[in-house]
Design a protein around this motif. Structure first.
Motif, PDB file in Angstrom:
ATOM      1  N   MET A 189       0.839  -1.194   0.000  1.00 46.25           N
ATOM      2  CA  MET A 189       0.000   0.000   0.000  1.00 46.25           C
ATOM      3  C   MET A 189       0.875   1.244   0.000  1.00 46.25           C
ATOM      4  O   MET A 189       2.024   1.225   0.461  1.00 46.25           O
ATOM      5  N   LEU A 190       0.305   2.332  -0.501  1.00 47.61           N
ATOM      6  CA  LEU A 190       0.981   3.629  -0.495  1.00 47.61           C
ATOM      7  C   LEU A 190       0.581   4.369   0.773  1.00 47.61           C
ATOM      8  O   LEU A 190      -0.608   4.621   1.010  1.00 47.61           O
ATOM      9  N   VAL A 191       1.581   4.695   1.613  1.00 48.25           N
ATOM     10  CA  VAL A 191       1.302   5.340   2.893  1.00 48.25           C
ATOM     11  C   VAL A 191       2.169   6.588   3.051  1.00 48.25           C
ATOM     12  O   VAL A 191       3.144   6.785   2.326  1.00 48.25           O
ATOM     13  N   LYS A 192       1.802   7.414   4.033  1.00 45.70           N
ATOM     14  CA  LYS A 192       2.585   8.610   4.347  1.00 45.70           C
ATOM     15  C   LYS A 192       2.703   8.738   5.860  1.00 45.70           C
ATOM     16  O   LYS A 192       1.715   8.627   6.577  1.00 45.70           O
ATOM     17  N   VAL A 193       3.929   8.978   6.333  1.00 45.06           N
ATOM     18  CA  VAL A 193       4.202   9.138   7.764  1.00 45.06           C
ATOM     19  C   VAL A 193       4.846  10.504   7.986  1.00 45.06           C
ATOM     20  O   VAL A 193       5.807  10.852   7.296  1.00 45.06           O
ATOM     21  N   PRO A 194       4.351  11.287   8.952  1.00 43.61           N
ATOM     22  CA  PRO A 194       4.926  12.609   9.207  1.00 43.61           C
ATOM     23  C   PRO A 194       6.112  12.545  10.167  1.00 43.61           C
ATOM     24  O   PRO A 194       6.353  11.516  10.814  1.00 43.61           O
ATOM     25  N   ASN A 195       6.842  13.647  10.256  1.00 46.22           N
ATOM     26  CA  ASN A 195       7.925  13.802  11.239  1.00 46.22           C
ATOM     27  C   ASN A 195       8.950  12.673  11.158  1.00 46.22           C
ATOM     28  O   ASN A 195       9.283  12.038  12.156  1.00 46.22           O
ATOM     29  N   VAL A 196       9.430  12.440   9.948  1.00 46.21           N
ATOM     30  CA  VAL A 196      10.443  11.415   9.689  1.00 46.21           C
ATOM     31  C   VAL A 196      11.721  12.107   9.230  1.00 46.21           C
ATOM     32  O   VAL A 196      11.680  13.166   8.594  1.00 46.21           O
ATOM     33  N   GLN A 197      12.862  11.527   9.554  1.00 47.80           N
ATOM     34  CA  GLN A 197      14.141  12.033   9.066  1.00 47.80           C
ATOM     35  C   GLN A 197      15.102  10.870   8.892  1.00 47.80           C
ATOM     36  O   GLN A 197      14.893   9.776   9.429  1.00 47.80           O
ATOM     37  N   PHE A 198      16.157  11.106   8.129  1.00 45.29           N
ATOM     38  CA  PHE A 198      17.218  10.117   8.034  1.00 45.29           C
ATOM     39  C   PHE A 198      18.013  10.124   9.336  1.00 45.29           C
ATOM     40  O   PHE A 198      18.237  11.179   9.938  1.00 45.29           O
ATOM     41  N   ALA A 199      18.433   8.940   9.776  1.00 41.53           N
ATOM     42  CA  ALA A 199      19.220   8.819  11.001  1.00 41.53           C
ATOM     43  C   ALA A 199      20.500   9.634  10.872  1.00 41.53           C
ATOM     44  O   ALA A 199      21.015   9.863   9.766  1.00 41.53           O
ATOM     45  N   ALA A 200      21.014  10.069  12.024  1.00 34.09           N
ATOM     46  CA  ALA A 200      22.174  10.957  12.039  1.00 34.09           C
ATOM     47  C   ALA A 200      23.354  10.374  11.258  1.00 34.09           C
ATOM     48  O   ALA A 200      24.086  11.093  10.577  1.00 34.09           O
ATOM     49  N   GLY A 201      23.532   9.051  11.341  1.00 34.15           N
ATOM     50  CA  GLY A 201      24.657   8.422  10.655  1.00 34.15           C
ATOM     51  C   GLY A 201      24.539   8.405   9.149  1.00 34.15           C
ATOM     52  O   GLY A 201      25.510   8.090   8.445  1.00 34.15           O
ATOM     53  N   GLU A 202      23.355   8.758   8.607  1.00 37.55           N
ATOM     54  CA  GLU A 202      23.165   8.766   7.155  1.00 37.55           C
ATOM     55  C   GLU A 202      23.424  10.141   6.539  1.00 37.55           C
ATOM     56  O   GLU A 202      23.560  10.253   5.310  1.00 37.55           O
ATOM     57  N   ILE A 203      23.459  11.183   7.355  1.00 34.63           N
ATOM     58  CA  ILE A 203      23.619  12.537   6.828  1.00 34.63           C
ATOM     59  C   ILE A 203      24.986  12.668   6.135  1.00 34.63           C
ATOM     60  O   ILE A 203      26.011  12.231   6.653  1.00 34.63           O
ATOM     61  N   GLY A 204      24.970  13.284   4.977  1.00 39.02           N
ATOM     62  CA  GLY A 204      26.187  13.418   4.169  1.00 39.02           C
ATOM     63  C   GLY A 204      26.371  12.288   3.181  1.00 39.02           C
ATOM     64  O   GLY A 204      27.291  12.334   2.347  1.00 39.02           O
ATOM     65  N   LYS A 205      25.479  11.279   3.238  1.00 36.46           N
ATOM     66  CA  LYS A 205      25.583  10.148   2.316  1.00 36.46           C
ATOM     67  C   LYS A 205      24.603  10.317   1.158  1.00 36.46           C
ATOM     68  O   LYS A 205      23.644  11.076   1.230  1.00 36.46           O
ATOM     69  N   LYS A 206      24.847   9.574   0.097  1.00 40.66           N
ATOM     70  CA  LYS A 206      23.939   9.527  -1.044  1.00 40.66           C
ATOM     71  C   LYS A 206      22.901   8.435  -0.816  1.00 40.66           C
ATOM     72  O   LYS A 206      23.049   7.580   0.055  1.00 40.66           O
ATOM     73  N   TYR A 207      21.849   8.468  -1.623  1.00 40.15           N
ATOM     74  CA  TYR A 207      20.848   7.413  -1.514  1.00 40.15           C
ATOM     75  C   TYR A 207      21.462   6.043  -1.776  1.00 40.15           C
ATOM     76  O   TYR A 207      21.036   5.041  -1.215  1.00 40.15           O
ATOM     77  N   LEU A 208      22.476   5.997  -2.635  1.00 41.26           N
ATOM     78  CA  LEU A 208      23.134   4.736  -2.958  1.00 41.26           C
ATOM     79  C   LEU A 208      24.609   4.772  -2.587  1.00 41.26           C
ATOM     80  O   LEU A 208      25.256   5.817  -2.646  1.00 41.26           O
ATOM     81  N   ASN A 209      25.129   3.606  -2.239  1.00 39.57           N
ATOM     82  CA  ASN A 209      26.565   3.401  -2.199  1.00 39.57           C
ATOM     83  C   ASN A 209      27.024   2.971  -3.593  1.00 39.57           C
ATOM     84  O   ASN A 209      26.256   2.353  -4.349  1.00 39.57           O
ATOM     85  N   TYR A 210      28.271   3.298  -3.913  1.00 43.29           N
ATOM     86  CA  TYR A 210      28.804   2.966  -5.233  1.00 43.29           C
ATOM     87  C   TYR A 210      30.081   2.137  -5.084  1.00 43.29           C
ATOM     88  O   TYR A 210      30.931   2.441  -4.244  1.00 43.29           O
ATOM     89  N   VAL A 211      30.186   1.091  -5.894  1.00 42.99           N
ATOM     90  CA  VAL A 211      31.369   0.236  -5.923  1.00 42.99           C
ATOM     91  C   VAL A 211      31.884   0.221  -7.362  1.00 42.99           C
ATOM     92  O   VAL A 211      31.145  -0.150  -8.287  1.00 42.99           O
TER      93      VAL A 211
END
Length: 436
Positions: A189-211
Motif C-alpha cells: 500500500m501507499l502510505v505517508k508518515v509525518p515527522n520522519v528524518q534520516f538517522a544521524a549516521g546517514e547525513i552526508g551520504k547519497k541514496y546509494l553506495n557505489y562500488v
C-alpha cells in the motif's frame, strides 16, 4: 541532370525539412497516449476476496476466471522497483495491497501511478513469497514466478474511460508512525508518515553506495519523532542514487514492503521525500556510541557502554559494580544539538534501574568547556525509574522544557555516580530533543 528535375528535387527536400521542423515545433513527437482497451469486461470479485484465498505458506493455482480491479501505487520510472507492480484496491483508504511479478521493465509506461487495472488471475499462482502476498506465473524454480513480458497482457489490462486509461489521483494512507506502518496489512500500500528524518549516521551520504562506479542496493536508516525506526531500500538502479539524502525532517511517502522478516520501505522518487523541516535529535543507541556521544570517565574503571537490552534493544548502560561496588563518576555527554531557529524545545528519554544506588542526574549547557567538571551545567528535573528491584520497568522522563535554550546549540549530559557501598545499574534509551 535536367535543371527542372534538379530544381524540383531541391524544392522537395527543402519542403520536407520545413515540414519536419514544423512537426517538432508543434510537439508532434511527444510520447504517444497509453493504449487502453477493456480486455476483461467485468469483475467477478473484490481484490480483498481474492487475496483472502492466499495460504499462510506456499501457494495455490487459480483455475477459474477470477477478475478484480486495483490501482497501481509503484513506479519503475526511476529504477527503484524491479519487474514488479504494487497495487491496492482503492485510490484512497485502501483495505488490501498486492504485488504482481512481471518479467519486463518500464512498466510505468503502460501502468503509471494511479492506473486503474483489471486482472484475470486464471492460470496464475497466488501465495506468500518472501514476506509478501504476490501473484505470478507457474515456474519450476520459484513458488511465484515472473509473468513473461509477452504474456502480461493476458492477465493485466487497463480500465478505460472515453478518454483512454482511467488514472486516479492516489491519496497516500496517513499513518502516525513508522511502527504502525510495519504491519503486514499495509504491505504493497501507499502510505505517508509525518515527522520522519534520516538517522544521524546517514547525513552526508547519497541514496546509494557505489562500488567501482556502479550503484549497489543500499539501505538507509530512517527514524520518526516517536523514536521508531526502519529502512528505506534503494535499488542499485535508482536514477536518484547519486543525490544526497536530505538533512531535515518531514513527510515520507512510500510503498510498504517486507523481505522475509525485514521491513524495507520503497520510494518511487525523491518527490516522496518532503523533508523541509528542522531536524529533531533521537538516539536509540543502535549505532556506535561515539557517533552522537562523548563518554567521559572522571573516576572509576567502569564506563557507559551499549548493551543488548532496551525499549527496544539496544540501550546504553552504566554499572559501577564489578565483583564489588566501585566508586565512579561517569558522564555521557551528547555532541552539539542544534536548536537554532527553534522557539521552543523539549527533552525526553526512558530509564530502567536495578539495585540500590544514586539516581542519575541530567544536565544541559550551551557552553561546554570540553571538561564536564569545569563546565557550567543547568540541572534538569526528570522522572526516573523508581523501581530498583527488577529490570524492564522502563519509565518515561516526561517532556522536559529546553525553552530557555531555544535558538542555541546545546549539549545534554547524564551523570552517573556510585560508591563502594552502593552501585546501581542504570539503563538509558530513546533520548529525544524535539522543537518548533
Amino acid at each position: 541532370m535536367n535543371i527542372k528535375k534538379y530544381f524540383n528535387l531541391v524544392t522537395g527536400v527543402a519542403f520536407a525539412a520545413i515540414s519536419i521542423t514544423s512537426c517538432v515545433q508543434k510537439d508532434e513527437w511527444d510520447t504517444p497516449p497509453i493504449k487502453c482497451e477493456n480486455k476483461f469486461a467485468a469483475t467477478t470479485m473484490t481484490m480483498a476476496a481474492f487475496k483472502a484465498q492466499a495460504p499462510a505458506t506456499g501457494y495455490i493455482l487459480i483455475n477459474t476466471d477470477q477478475i478484480f480491479d486495483g490501482y497501481v501505487v509503484s513506479s519503475d520510472e526511476n529504477g527503484n522497483f524491479y519487474k514488479t507492480i504494487s497495487f491496492q484496491d482503492k485510490p484512497e483508504n485502501p483495505t488490501v495491497g498486492l504485488q504482481i511479478e512481471v518479467d519486463r521493465a518500464s512498466n510505468y509506461a503502460d501502468f503509471p501511478v494511479g492506473a486503474h487495472i483489471r486482472i484475470n488471475a486464471k492460470g496464475l499462482r497466488l501465495g506468500t513469497d518472501r514476506g509478501a502476498v504476490k501473484i505470478g506465473s507457474v515456474d519450476p524454480s520459484f513458488d511465484i514466478g515472473r509473468i513473461p513480458g509477452s504474456l502480461v497482457s493476458r492477465y493485466v489490462s487497463g480500465v478505460c474511460t472515453g478518454n483512454g486509461l482511467d488514472i486516479a489521483a492516489m491519496k497516500p494512507l496517513d499513518l502516525a508512525t513508522l511502527k504502525i506502518a510495519q504491519d503486514e496489512k499495509y504491505i504493497n500500500m501507499l502510505v505517508k508518515v509525518p515527522n520522519v528524518q534520516f538517522a544521524a549516521g546517514e547525513i552526508g551520504k547519497k541514496y546509494l553506495n557505489y562500488v567501482a562506479g556502479a550503484g549497489v542496493d543500499t539501505d538507509r536508516n530512517i527514524v520518526d519523532q516517536a523514536g521508531n525506526a526502519t529502512i528505506i531500500r534503494n535499488s542499485g538502479f535508482a536514477s536518484f542514487g547519486s543525490s544526497l539524502v536530505p538533512e531535515g525532517k518531514g513527510d515520507l511517502t512510500f510503498v510498504v514492503s517486507r523481505y522475509n522478516t525485514s521491513w524495507q520501505m520503497l520510494i518511487r522518487s525523491t518527490k516522496d521525500v518532503n523533508f523541509g523541516g528542522k531536524r529533531f535529535f533521537f538516539e536509540g543507541f543502535d549505532g556506535v556510541l561515539s557517533d552522537n556521544w562523548d563518554a567521559v570517565s572522571v573516576t572509576g574503571a567502569q564506563i557507559w557502554n551499549i548493551q543488548q537490552f532496551g525499549n527496544p534493544k539496544p540501550c546504553v548502560v552504566m554499572n559501577g559494580f564489578a565483583t564489588v561496588n566501585n566508586a565512579n563518576e561517569d558522564w555521557l555527554i551528547s555532541k552539539p544539538i542544534s536548536l537554532l531557529g527553534f522557539t521552543s524545545a523539549s527533552l525526553s528519554f526512558e530509564t530502567d534501574v536495578r539495585y540500590a544506588g544514586n539516581p542519575i542526574e541530567v544536565f544541559v549547557t550551551d557552553n561546554y568547556s570540553g571538561n564536564p567538571t569545569t563546565t557550567t551545567w543547568t540541572p534538569l528535573s526528570a522522572i526516573l525509574d523508581p523501581n530498583n528491584t527488577a529490570f524492564n520497568t522502563w519509565t518515561y522522563s516526561g517532556d522536559i522544557s529546553l525553552n530557555a535554550f531555544a535558538n542555541k546549540n546545546v549539549r545534554i549530559a547524564f551523570k552517573y555516580t556510585s560508591t563502594t557501598t552502593a552501585a546501581a545499574t542504570w539503563e538509558l534509551d530513546n533520548v529525544r530533543v524535539v522543537g518548533n
